[in-house]
Design an enzyme around this catalytic site. Structure first.
Site, PDB file in Angstrom:
ATOM      1  N   ASN A   7       0.793  -1.229   0.003  1.00  0.00           N
ATOM      2  CA  ASN A   7      -0.029  -0.058   0.028  1.00  0.00           C
ATOM      3  C   ASN A   7       1.003   1.207   0.062  1.00  0.00           C
ATOM      4  OD1 ASN A   7      -1.417   2.217   0.860  1.00  0.00           O
ATOM      5  ND2 ASN A   7      -3.023   0.902   1.727  1.00  0.00           N
ATOM      6  N   HIS A  43      -5.343   3.548  -1.431  1.00  0.00           N
ATOM      7  CA  HIS A  43      -6.852   3.541  -0.909  1.00  0.00           C
ATOM      8  C   HIS A  43      -7.137   5.273  -0.730  1.00  0.00           C
ATOM      9  CE1 HIS A  43      -9.568   2.641   2.848  1.00  0.00           C
ATOM     10  NE2 HIS A  43      -9.877   3.562   2.338  1.00  0.00           N
ATOM     11  N   HIS A  50      -3.924  11.715   1.021  1.00  0.00           N
ATOM     12  CA  HIS A  50      -2.712  10.936   0.496  1.00  0.00           C
ATOM     13  C   HIS A  50      -2.977  10.606  -0.882  1.00  0.00           C
ATOM     14  CE1 HIS A  50      -5.424   8.088   2.056  1.00  0.00           C
ATOM     15  NE2 HIS A  50      -5.243   8.244   3.202  1.00  0.00           N
ATOM     16  N   GLU A  70      -8.751   0.061  -2.903  1.00  0.00           N
ATOM     17  CA  GLU A  70      -9.817  -0.025  -1.580  1.00  0.00           C
ATOM     18  C   GLU A  70     -10.207   1.013  -1.222  1.00  0.00           C
ATOM     19  OE1 GLU A  70      -7.064  -2.291   1.085  1.00  0.00           O
ATOM     20  OE2 GLU A  70      -6.475  -0.184   2.144  1.00  0.00           O
ATOM     21  N   HIS A 190      -3.903  -5.071   7.674  1.00  0.00           N
ATOM     22  CA  HIS A 190      -3.841  -3.837   8.593  1.00  0.00           C
ATOM     23  C   HIS A 190      -3.012  -4.118   9.747  1.00  0.00           C
ATOM     24  CE1 HIS A 190      -5.939   0.170   9.694  1.00  0.00           C
ATOM     25  NE2 HIS A 190      -5.413  -0.281  10.973  1.00  0.00           N
TER      26      HIS A 190
END
Length: 246
Positions: A7, A43, A50, A70, A190
């Site tokens: 990510n 994301h 971001h 996501e 996560h």
């Protein structure tokens, strides 16, 4: 073997802090893939603090591994995903002002909504995953919604692992078993890190993909991003090998 998707939200955070284009998100994505990662995850959030929506569009022609977008499936997000057509979309029920994802879907309560959204994505040939707390009760409704996979929300595991509570792996194992028996693939993500990834994959070896961002980028500040990615790949390989020998 379990795949590693990186990510890159935190790279975008650093870039946005100065208002320019350094570090360049596209170049970082290219390098991460060159260093061995098997996917790129972004994301985007409504405030674009971001990852920007344009970043997702720009990355489409760059990601040569697997592109995973996501986010919460609001109208803007749905249109973005249909336009970009990533290999995978992961549906996350995060609030607009959430700092980071903090819960999975209640697929029982939101089954009809998820079914509608997933049907639309699947008509575009996009594999769909639902971000889910480790609770087997949600699997049957996830199946009825039409999802291809679930992504297990691993914050509780990471927190308990740091406290040496290794029993916290049990709900993840039970949920994975229920998902596989009902035809769902299983991802996870996560707060997974170099410290806890190997134990997780060894104990839950049927995980198809892990998505790791914050910890990986922080670790890369000390180790370098190429070395960090290679370290993750070695730990994942070790875990898969140990699991196969049991």
């Amino acid at each position: 073997m379990t795949k590693l998707s990186v990510n890159i939200n935190k790279i975008a955070t650093i870039r946005n802090a100065r208002g320019g284009d350094f570090p360049n998100l596209i170049q970082v994505a290219k390098d991460i893939q060159k260093f061995g990662a098997q996917g790129i995850t972004v994301h985007p959030r409504p405030d674009e603090r971001h990852i920007r929506y344009q970043d997702a569009r720009d990355l489409k022609g760059i990601v040569c591994t697997e592109f995973n977008i996501e986010g919460n499936p609001n109208a803007k997000f749905i249109e973005l995903v249909k336009q970009v057509k990533p290999e995978q979309v992961t549906l996350v029920p995060d609030a607009q002002d959430a700092i980071t994802s903090n819960a999975g879907w209640n697929t029982i309560e939101h089954e009809s909504f998820l079914k509608e959204v997933i049907s639309e994505f699947k008509s575009y040939g996009i594999r769909t995953s639902i971000f889910l707390d480790p609770d087997p009760r949600y699997i049957k409704s996830a199946v009825r919604s039409g999802a291809d996979r679930i992504e297990l929300y691993t914050e509780a595991y990471a927190r308990d692992f740091a406290d040496k509570n290794l029993d916290s792996i049990k709900p993840y194992l039970l949920t994975t078993k229920e998902a596989i028996e009902n035809g769902l693939g299983v991802n996870a993500g996560h707060d997974l890190s170099l410290e806890n990834i190997e134990h997780f994959i060894e104990k839950v070896p049927d995980i198809l993909e892990v998505s790791i961002g914050h910890a990986l980028i922080v670790e890369a500040l000390y180790l370098g991003i190429e070395n960090t990615i290679q370290s993750y790949l070695r730990r994942i390989e070790n875990a898969c090998r140990k699991a196969s020998q049991r």
